[in-house]
Design an enzyme around this catalytic site. Structure first.
Site, PDB file in Angstrom:
ATOM      1  N   ASP A 106       0.860  -1.177   0.000  1.00 28.80           N
ATOM      2  CA  ASP A 106       0.000   0.000   0.000  1.00 28.80           C
ATOM      3  C   ASP A 106       0.898   1.228   0.000  1.00 28.80           C
ATOM      4  OD1 ASP A 106      -2.457   1.550   0.447  1.00 28.80           O
ATOM      5  OD2 ASP A 106      -3.228  -0.294   1.354  1.00 28.80           O
ATOM      6  N   ASP A 214      -3.133   4.630  -2.431  1.00 29.94           N
ATOM      7  CA  ASP A 214      -4.234   5.180  -1.646  1.00 29.94           C
ATOM      8  C   ASP A 214      -4.655   6.551  -2.190  1.00 29.94           C
ATOM      9  OD1 ASP A 214      -5.669   4.656   0.966  1.00 29.94           O
ATOM     10  OD2 ASP A 214      -4.851   6.622   1.437  1.00 29.94           O
ATOM     11  N   GLU A 276      -6.334   3.886  -6.098  1.00 29.80           N
ATOM     12  CA  GLU A 276      -7.658   4.067  -5.492  1.00 29.80           C
ATOM     13  C   GLU A 276      -8.144   5.468  -5.872  1.00 29.80           C
ATOM     14  OE1 GLU A 276      -9.877   3.964  -1.152  1.00 29.80           O
ATOM     15  OE2 GLU A 276      -8.082   5.138  -1.479  1.00 29.80           O
ATOM     16  N   HIS A 349     -11.128  -3.175   3.099  1.00 31.79           N
ATOM     17  CA  HIS A 349     -11.146  -2.830   4.528  1.00 31.79           C
ATOM     18  C   HIS A 349     -12.002  -1.600   4.826  1.00 31.79           C
ATOM     19  CE1 HIS A 349      -8.286  -0.284   2.587  1.00 31.79           C
ATOM     20  NE2 HIS A 349      -8.236   0.496   3.655  1.00 31.79           N
ATOM     21  N   ASP A 350     -12.527  -0.955   3.798  1.00 30.20           N
ATOM     22  CA  ASP A 350     -13.371   0.235   4.002  1.00 30.20           C
ATOM     23  C   ASP A 350     -14.853  -0.044   3.774  1.00 30.20           C
ATOM     24  OD1 ASP A 350     -11.099   1.839   4.401  1.00 30.20           O
ATOM     25  OD2 ASP A 350     -10.992   2.409   2.288  1.00 30.20           O
TER      26      ASP A 350
HETATM   27  O1  ISL Z   1     -14.441   4.779   3.459  1.00 31.15           O
HETATM   28  C1  ISL Z   1     -14.403   5.928   3.132  1.00 31.15           C
HETATM   29  C2  ISL Z   1     -14.962   7.010   3.924  1.00 31.15           C
HETATM   30  O2  ISL Z   1     -16.374   6.961   3.786  1.00 31.15           O
HETATM   31  C3  ISL Z   1     -13.782   6.307   1.906  1.00 31.15           C
HETATM   32  O3  ISL Z   1     -14.134   7.532   1.460  1.00 31.15           O
HETATM   33  C4  ISL Z   1     -12.298   6.256   2.155  1.00 31.15           C
HETATM   34  O4  ISL Z   1     -11.945   7.203   3.104  1.00 31.15           O
HETATM   35  C5  ISL Z   1     -11.610   6.531   0.875  1.00 31.15           C
HETATM   36  O5  ISL Z   1     -11.956   5.460   0.093  1.00 31.15           O
HETATM   37  C6  ISL Z   1     -10.127   6.567   1.043  1.00 31.15           C
HETATM   38  O6  ISL Z   1      -9.678   5.380   1.611  1.00 31.15           O
HETATM   39  C7  ISL Z   1      -8.316   5.204   1.787  1.00 31.15           C
HETATM   40  O7  ISL Z   1      -7.678   6.312   2.388  1.00 31.15           O
HETATM   41  C8  ISL Z   1      -8.047   6.600   3.732  1.00 31.15           C
HETATM   42  C9  ISL Z   1      -8.055   5.378   4.638  1.00 31.15           C
HETATM   43  O8  ISL Z   1      -8.715   5.688   5.826  1.00 31.15           O
HETATM   44  C10 ISL Z   1      -8.748   4.207   3.982  1.00 31.15           C
HETATM   45  O9  ISL Z   1      -8.675   3.070   4.802  1.00 31.15           O
HETATM   46  C11 ISL Z   1      -8.078   3.995   2.659  1.00 31.15           C
HETATM   47  O10 ISL Z   1      -8.531   2.858   1.987  1.00 31.15           O
HETATM   48  C12 ISL Z   1      -7.025   7.586   4.238  1.00 31.15           C
HETATM   49  O11 ISL Z   1      -5.736   7.092   4.019  1.00 31.15           O
END
Ligand code: ISL
Length: 577
Positions: A106, A214, A276, A349-350
């Site tokens: 990541d 990310d 992402e 994971h989100d």
């Molecule tokens: O799950 C979300 C909030 O509702 C998404 O908007 C998420 O924050 C977005 O997809 C970005 O995610 C990534 O960056 C974030 C981190 O918290 C997430 O786990 C990661 O996948 C900040 O680094």
């Protein structure tokens, strides 16, 4: 026109790969402290090999204060002691490589931790040489710095509250689109970009096989004006929507091409590079993933993940309209048919667990989990399996606020309570449906008290349903979700039509049945899947007389005999016709 990525002579390896995401904190604990770690991964590499995946993507294991479970990095070139050491990581990489599994790290470079030495320097004084490595701004014109409402813009953070944090020492604000412990790096500064590229090369030289980047489409951003109020990224609270202003900024493609030449040149095609990109349109997706442009290999898009969001977003879940899912997925299939590449995912994971979200995590859990996997994996693109998805793990179903750990959920609740228009029952329901913690409960390895995850107390509760839903039980059951995922992964490896075939949606208006064809030369697969807990009969308009069953998700699945197809609850069939 045909997509150059579908020419077997020149296509990169990752167009035929299936990726498995490990969220290390919740995967396997080896030392009894209740937090998963790298030596824990070593204990489970055979599970991954048996599943047959080609790649493992690790969510962050770098040094981090863990404000956002590692997405707040204080040292990009070391492993956090919570997870182990660099030597442990080398061992894990070697163990995976020995089994033919590649490793993707990541890459979180839109922001660092506020404890990263770069930020510590940057905040130390207004004339520090690293001041400009982050986004520092004075108070809004005519307002007293530090006063409520004096933030440079009205933006709300992804994690509730404002995106600007006031720094007493220098009287200025810094930008943080996520938590205040995640200050945004200023990519306009060439020294920042060089430092990031150097770090990336260091990882590649250690032998890793790619990056998952990310929120990569946030690296080029505007820092004003104010955003629209209400129904923004955070729909509760007095904040403006930063999304359209900070996403897909003017220099995104320039930065990615620069990165490509600085870091990936000479390794083209060898690396899996997935970005992402929340909010990306198909036009953006094409620009980002067309190999001729030297940017990324593929992106994670979000449209399909928003279809069950109500006006207040992820904590306001409504039933899915299957027609919208089909329309979204097939638009992306068509959009990147001739250039570019899709990544395919239901979970990470989100996101809440897909079987609880689009399926039925009760009576038809096995059927709906295997149906959902079949639909996703039969699209064109690179499928991602999130840990536990291959077991049909469900949402956490926590019944008290105290069970939640995720910063996004906790801050949302705190903010909602200050506004006060939602009852505790409504708030809890929002978390039960939408919290990221749904994906973060420990992987269910067996029926023992902590599911085989830890001998200690897990950092987040194990789902009690591990007594029946676990890897050990599923390994012994040929009809399990686990074995179905094995078959899906093998199918992609064995069938060029799954990897390369063109996609055509059937029955776009049917509210229950998801059906499509995949075609490559004279080969054709027909896929039909029922998204309801009752039988459905549909006319596919394709004569299936003499068709051969390739895969089904019922023990007695059979190829249909004609164009009229009856599907049992959550049934999916794949036939060659
Ligand atoms: O799950 C979300 C909030 O509702 C998404 O908007 C998420 O924050 C977005 O997809 C970005 O995610 C990534 O960056 C974030 C981190 O918290 C997430 O786990 C990661 O996948 C900040 O680094």
């Amino acid at each position: 026109m045909s997509n150059p990525l579908t020419d077997p002579a020149t296509t990169p390896w990752w167009t035929g790969a299936v990726v498995y995401q490990i969220y290390p904190r919740s995967f396997q604990d080896s030392d009894g402290n209740g937090i998963g770690d790298l030596r824990g991964v070593l204990q489970r590499v055979d599970h991954l090999a048996e599943l047959g995946v080609d790649v493992v993507w690790f969510s962050p294991v770098y040094r981090s204060p863990q404000d956002d479970n590692g997405y707040d990095i204080s040292d990009y070139q070391d492993v956090d002691p919570l997870f182990g050491t660099l030597a442990d990581l080398d061992e894990v990489v070697q163990a995976l490589h020995e089994r033919g599994i590649k490793v993707v790290m990541d890459l979180v470079v839109n922001h660092t931790s506020d404890e990263h030495p770069w930020f510590v320097e940057s905040r130390s004084s207004a004339d520090n040489p690293k001041r400009d490595w982050y986004w520092w701004r004075p108070a809004r014109a005519g307002m007293q710095a530090g006063e409520p409402g004096a933030e440079p813009t009205n933006w709300g953070s992804f994690f509730s509250g404002p995106t600007w944090a006031f720094d007493e020492a220098t009287g200025e604000y810094y930008l943080h689109l996520f938590s205040r412990k995640q200050p945004d790096l200023n990519w306009e500064n060439p020294e920042v970009r060089k430092a990031v590229y150097d770090m990336m090369r260091w990882w590649l030289d250690r032998g890793i096989d790619g990056f998952r980047m990310d929120v990569i489409n946030l690296i080029s951003k505007r820092t004003g004006p104010d955003g629209e109020l209400a129904d923004g990224l955070v729909s509760v609270g007095p904040y403006g929507d930063a999304g359209p202003i900070t996403t897909n900024g003017p220099r995104l493609h320039e930065f990615l091409q620069e990165m490509h030449h600085a870091v990936f040149d000479g390794r083209d095609g060898e690396l899996l590079l997935v970005g992402e990109t929340p909010g990306a349109t198909i036009e953006e997706g094409k620009l980002l993933t067309d190999p001729a442009r030297d940017e990324l290999g593929m992106i994670f898009t979000f449209e399909h993940m928003g279809l069950d969001h109500g006006p207040a977003g992820r904590f306001d879940i409504k039933p899915l309209d299957l027609r919208e899912l089909k329309a979204t997925m097939s638009r992306w299939q068509a959009g990147l048919q001739d250039a570019g590449w899709n990544s395919l995912y239901w979970e990470n994971h989100d996101q809440p667990r897909i079987v609880s979200r689009f399926g039925d995590d009760g009576e038809f859990r096995r059927e709906s989990a295997t149906m959902l996997g079949t639909v996703l994996h039969l699209h064109r693109g690179t499928p991602y399996v999130y840990q536990g998805e291959e077991l049909g793990m469900t949402n956490a179903h926590f019944t008290s606020f105290e069970s939640y750990r995720d910063i996004e959920s906790l801050r949302y609740v705190a903010q909602a309570r200050t506004i006060g228009h939602l009852s505790d029952d409504q708030l809890l329901k929002g978390l039960q449906d939408g919290s990221r913690d749904n994906a973060r409960t420990p992987v269910q390895w067996d029926a023992s008290p902590q599911a085989g995850f830890t001998t200690g107390t897990p950092w987040i509760a194990v789902n009690p349903n591990h007594r029946s839903i676990n890897a050990e039980a599923q390994r012994a059951d040929p009809e399990s979700v686990f074995h179905h995922y094995r078959r899906l992964i093998a199918l992609r490896h064995d069938e060029a039509v799954v990897r390369f075939g063109d996609f055509t949606l059937l029955l776009p208006e049917d509210p229950d049945v998801y059906a499509f064809t995949r075609t490559l030369g004279d080969e054709r697969l027909v896929v039909a899947a029922n998204f309801r807990g009752e039988s459905r009969t549909v006319d596919l308009g394709i004569d299936l007389h003499g068709a051969e069953l390739v895969l089904g998700n019922y023990a007695d699945s059979a190829a249909p005999e004609s164009a009229i197809v009856t599907l049992r609850p959550w049934e999916a069939v794949v036939v060659r016709a």
